[in-house]
Design a protein around this motif. Structure first.
Motif, PDB file in Angstrom:
ATOM      1  N   MET A  73      19.608  20.598 -23.222  1.00 19.12           N
ATOM      2  CA  MET A  73      19.557  21.676 -24.214  1.00 19.12           C
ATOM      3  C   MET A  73      20.615  21.427 -25.288  1.00 19.12           C
ATOM      4  O   MET A  73      21.803  21.275 -24.982  1.00 19.12           O
ATOM      5  CB  MET A  73      19.811  23.016 -23.535  1.00 19.12           C
ATOM      6  CG  MET A  73      18.810  23.331 -22.412  1.00 19.12           C
ATOM      7  SD  MET A  73      17.168  23.757 -23.038  1.00 19.12           S
ATOM      8  CE  MET A  73      17.492  25.348 -23.733  1.00 19.12           C
ATOM      9  N   THR A 146      14.209  16.428 -29.700  1.00 16.34           N
ATOM     10  CA  THR A 146      15.327  17.220 -29.192  1.00 16.34           C
ATOM     11  C   THR A 146      14.811  18.519 -28.589  1.00 16.34           C
ATOM     12  O   THR A 146      13.890  19.148 -29.138  1.00 16.34           O
ATOM     13  CB  THR A 146      16.339  17.518 -30.319  1.00 16.34           C
ATOM     14  OG1 THR A 146      16.769  16.273 -30.901  1.00 16.34           O
ATOM     15  CG2 THR A 146      17.546  18.266 -29.789  1.00 16.34           C
ATOM     16  N   GLN A 147      15.421  18.908 -27.500  1.00 13.51           N
ATOM     17  CA  GLN A 147      15.089  20.183 -26.865  1.00 13.51           C
ATOM     18  C   GLN A 147      16.130  21.215 -27.289  1.00 13.51           C
ATOM     19  O   GLN A 147      17.324  21.047 -27.025  1.00 13.51           O
ATOM     20  CB  GLN A 147      15.088  20.043 -25.337  1.00 13.51           C
ATOM     21  CG  GLN A 147      14.652  21.289 -24.597  1.00 13.51           C
ATOM     22  CD  GLN A 147      14.621  21.083 -23.092  1.00 13.51           C
ATOM     23  OE1 GLN A 147      14.926  19.978 -22.608  1.00 13.51           O
ATOM     24  NE2 GLN A 147      14.274  22.119 -22.344  1.00 13.51           N
ATOM     25  N   SER A 150      16.770  27.864 -26.415  1.00 14.76           N
ATOM     26  CA  SER A 150      15.889  29.011 -26.727  1.00 14.76           C
ATOM     27  C   SER A 150      16.664  30.316 -26.855  1.00 14.76           C
ATOM     28  O   SER A 150      16.129  31.293 -27.377  1.00 14.76           O
ATOM     29  CB  SER A 150      14.816  29.143 -25.640  1.00 14.76           C
ATOM     30  OG  SER A 150      15.415  29.313 -24.365  1.00 14.76           O
TER      31      SER A 150
END
Length: 260
Positions: A73, A146-147, A150
């Motif tokens: 992340m 890319t992540q 959230s």
């Protein structure tokens, strides 16, 4: 594009090594710029030759590839700082007359300092090894690979993608301003150093030149006359101080005896 890079460890230091082929020619101008200058966000270069083997060594102590740095992340601040420092590397290279096409745009060979997060690129001064990847497409590759976190507002991603996919020609300076805006950075004018005198306004009726001669000094005082003139005045006091009495003796008949 496949790169002929290898890793080499020497005691506490590690190097990224590129071995030149016999047919490859060096860009001596670019190699000289890297060898004699510390260019921000571009790895320093060390050229060595053993017999007929030529090597380009880049010191990478305490650094990891960009692909490893962007694993998992990724926060908004981390991603935007990476994009911003890549833009800085391109601009710094142009300031030192380096060809932007010789920057290696590959996440495997872009390195990030583990402690500070500073991004550094590899400049390969070899003719015929120019990268085929455009900077705009490389930024797209970073974004899509890319992540994102959230838990944050990810609207900035849409803003960047819309800019990269726009019809306007990609300009590094404009994209850098966009990233700075998303980061909340603003360019501020340079502060005046402490102790710097402030220039005062000059009035038209009065000259502020330091060499200006005062008005009263134009009429020299009699005590400031040359030494020879002072002697003359001591011998003939009234002739020098009262010239009209010397020219018109009848105006001062009582003091005629003072004249020689």
């Amino acid at each position: 594009m496949e790169w002929n890079f290898t890793y080499e460890n020497q005691e506490a230091s590690s190097f990224l090594v590129y071995q030149l082929e016999k047919s490859e020619q060096l860009d001596t101008v670019g190699m000289g710029m890297l060898s004699n200058n510390q260019i921000p966000h571009i790895l320093p270069l060390l050229y060595t030759q053993i017999d007929e083997e030529r090597y380009l060594r880049y010191a990478i102590p305490g650094r990891i590839p960009l692909g490893d740095y962007l694993e998992g992340m990724v926060s908004k601040e981390r991603l935007l700082k990476v994009l911003l420092e890549i833009c800085d590397a391109v601009e710094e290279g142009q300031a030192y007359m380096l060809d932007s096409s010789k920057l290696v745009l590959d996440k495997r060979y872009i390195f990030t300092n583990v402690s500070t997060g500073e991004v550094s690129l590899v400049y390969l001064p070899v003719f015929g090894r120019e990268t085929a990847v455009e900077l705009c497409n490389f930024f797209r590759e970073i974004i899509f690979g890319t992540q994102f976190d959230s838990r944050e507002d990810c609207s900035y991603i849409a803003t960047i993608i819309n800019y990269l996919n726009g019809d306007v020609h990609f300009i590094v300076t404009d994209f850098k301003k966009l990233v700075q805006t998303l980061l909340g950075q603003r360019s501020q004018p340079a502060a005046r150093p402490v102790g710097t005198p402030v220039q005062k306004p000059v009035h038209r009726h009065r000259c502020q030149c330091p060499n200006r001669r005062p008005y009263r000094s134009q009429h020299r005082h009699r005590d400031q006359q040359p030494h020879q003139d002072r002697q003359h005045r001591s011998q003939y006091p009234y002739r020098s101080r009262h010239r009209h009495r010397y020219r018109y003796p009848h105006r001062n008949r009582r003091r005629r005896k003072d004249f020689p």
